[in-house]
Design a protein around this motif. Structure first.
Motif, PDB file in Angstrom:
ATOM      1  N   THR A   1       0.842  -1.189   0.000  1.00 23.17           N
ATOM      2  CA  THR A   1       0.000   0.000   0.000  1.00 23.17           C
ATOM      3  C   THR A   1       0.878   1.240   0.000  1.00 23.17           C
ATOM      4  OG1 THR A   1      -0.120   0.250   2.403  1.00 23.17           O
ATOM      5  CG2 THR A   1      -1.717  -1.236   1.374  1.00 23.17           C
ATOM      6  N   LEU A   2       0.265   2.376  -0.277  1.00 22.20           N
ATOM      7  CA  LEU A   2       0.936   3.661  -0.121  1.00 22.20           C
ATOM      8  C   LEU A   2       0.537   4.208   1.242  1.00 22.20           C
ATOM      9  CD1 LEU A   2       2.796   5.724  -1.456  1.00 22.20           C
ATOM     10  CD2 LEU A   2       0.775   6.840  -2.404  1.00 22.20           C
ATOM     11  N   GLN A   3       1.400   4.010   2.221  1.00 20.41           N
ATOM     12  CA  GLN A   3       1.085   4.343   3.612  1.00 20.41           C
ATOM     13  C   GLN A   3       1.054   5.851   3.825  1.00 20.41           C
ATOM     14  OE1 GLN A   3       3.529   0.369   5.190  1.00 20.41           O
ATOM     15  NE2 GLN A   3       4.226   2.411   5.745  1.00 20.41           N
ATOM     16  N   GLN A   4       0.093   6.299   4.636  1.00 18.98           N
ATOM     17  CA  GLN A   4      -0.051   7.728   4.915  1.00 18.98           C
ATOM     18  C   GLN A   4      -0.317   7.989   6.395  1.00 18.98           C
ATOM     19  OE1 GLN A   4      -3.124   8.915   2.122  1.00 18.98           O
ATOM     20  NE2 GLN A   4      -1.675   9.004   0.419  1.00 18.98           N
TER      21      GLN A   4
ATOM     22  N   GLY B   1       1.319  -2.205  -6.359  1.00 19.58           N
ATOM     23  CA  GLY B   1       2.294  -1.457  -5.595  1.00 19.58           C
ATOM     24  C   GLY B   1       3.701  -2.005  -5.672  1.00 19.58           C
TER      25      GLY B   1
ATOM     26  N   LYS C   1       4.651   2.731  -7.268  1.00 14.33           N
ATOM     27  CA  LYS C   1       3.661   3.073  -6.245  1.00 14.33           C
ATOM     28  C   LYS C   1       2.365   3.599  -6.861  1.00 14.33           C
ATOM     29  CE  LYS C   1       5.609   7.698  -5.423  1.00 14.33           C
ATOM     30  NZ  LYS C   1       6.227   8.582  -4.400  1.00 14.33           N
ATOM     31  N   ASP C   2       2.340   3.722  -8.197  1.00 10.58           N
ATOM     32  CA  ASP C   2       1.181   4.333  -8.849  1.00 10.58           C
ATOM     33  C   ASP C   2      -0.084   3.493  -8.713  1.00 10.58           C
ATOM     34  OD1 ASP C   2       2.806   6.429  -9.628  1.00 10.58           O
ATOM     35  OD2 ASP C   2       3.247   5.569 -11.600  1.00 10.58           O
ATOM     36  N   ASP C   3       0.056   2.158  -8.696  1.00  6.23           N
ATOM     37  CA  ASP C   3      -1.130   1.312  -8.607  1.00  6.23           C
ATOM     38  C   ASP C   3      -1.299   0.707  -7.221  1.00  6.23           C
ATOM     39  OD1 ASP C   3       0.983  -0.469  -8.691  1.00  6.23           O
ATOM     40  OD2 ASP C   3      -0.039  -1.903 -10.010  1.00  6.23           O
TER      41      ASP C   3
ATOM     42  N   GLN D   1      -3.899   3.255  -1.973  1.00  5.57           N
ATOM     43  CA  GLN D   1      -3.455   4.502  -1.349  1.00  5.57           C
ATOM     44  C   GLN D   1      -4.246   4.803  -0.073  1.00  5.57           C
ATOM     45  OE1 GLN D   1      -2.831   7.904  -3.790  1.00  5.57           O
ATOM     46  NE2 GLN D   1      -2.203   6.724  -5.580  1.00  5.57           N
ATOM     47  N   GLY D   2      -3.494   5.238   0.938  1.00  2.31           N
ATOM     48  CA  GLY D   2      -4.133   5.677   2.169  1.00  2.31           C
ATOM     49  C   GLY D   2      -4.508   4.561   3.108  1.00  2.31           C
TER      50      GLY D   2
ATOM     51  N   ASP E   1      -2.823   1.735   5.862  1.00  9.46           N
ATOM     52  CA  ASP E   1      -1.626   1.392   6.614  1.00  9.46           C
ATOM     53  C   ASP E   1      -1.684  -0.017   7.186  1.00  9.46           C
ATOM     54  OD1 ASP E   1       0.351   3.947   7.293  1.00  9.46           O
ATOM     55  OD2 ASP E   1      -1.644   4.500   6.598  1.00  9.46           O
TER      56      ASP E   1
END
Length: 210
Positions: free
Chosen positions: A58-61, A77, A81-83, A86-87, A89
């Motif tokens: 994932t794209l961790q935020q 991912g 990181k584009d696919d 997102q968001g 954790d």
């Protein structure tokens, strides 16, 4: 790379910043040397006798959001990181042969294993996730929505910053004080006014509350 001491039917590892030859082994796309990151990931997959299509990131935020993933999500991912999701954790899955990635420096990696349901959850818990009680939220969801029995749930808290090195100021400690349980024993004040925070203890207590 260090292997976690888990049940035989699951595997978990922590990779290091450098390999045994002191080469940088960054695994996170950050725009600095993404080509090398891809090479590092491919080498890791080979070491684990798998491929990137059986891994997901994932794209961790620093949220408390989590998502259920399956083999159909394998590869997301991993090439970029584009696919990535997102968001989120944290992730969890029922599917075998799917590697769940989380990324950490000082933050804490947490693995939950529901042995009765054969569910694995991988969680990134930085201080924001910890005060938001992400680990407790994931565990509660697995109990209430995935029929996991608490006595069959096992938690592994991985390498991260220790209390002796985690200095926090009032802005963080005020959030710690507002967690859903008594947290006063998890921080100690220094002479300079800063606090030393037992991050891992707060994570453990979230699970004990359940």
């Amino acid at each position: 790379m260090y292997e976690w001491n888990c049940f035989d039917e699951i595997s978990a590892y922590t990779t290091c910043a450098y390999d045994e030859k002191h080469r940088l082994m960054n695994m996170s796309y950050n725009g600095i040397d993404d080509k090398q990151v891809l090479v590092n990931r491919q080498q890791l997959a080979q070491t684990l006798n798998t491929d990137l299509s059986h891994m997901v990131a994932t794209l961790q935020q620093h949220t408390t959001n989590f998502i259920k993933v399956s083999l159909q999500d394998g590869g997301r991912g991993m090439l970029s990181k584009d696919d990535a999701f997102q968001g989120y954790d944290a992730m969890y899955t029922r599917d075998k042969h799917l590697w769940l990635w989380t990324f950490h420096a000082d933050c804490c990696p947490v693995l939950l294993y529901c042995r009765d349901q054969k569910i694995v959850a991988a969680i990134h818990s930085g201080w924001k996730g910890t005060v938001g009680e992400i680990v407790g939220k994931v565990a509660h969801h697995l109990i209430s929505h995935e029929q996991c029995q608490p006595e069959q749930m096992y938690a592994y808290i991985g390498p991260s910053i220790e209390q002796r090195n985690f200095e926090a100021r009032d802005d963080i400690i005020d959030l710690v004080k507002n967690m859903s349980f008594d947290t006063h024993s998890f921080y100690t004040q220094k002479k300079d006014g800063a606090y030393l925070l037992n991050h891992k203890g707060l994570i453990q207590q979230q699970l004990l509350q359940l």
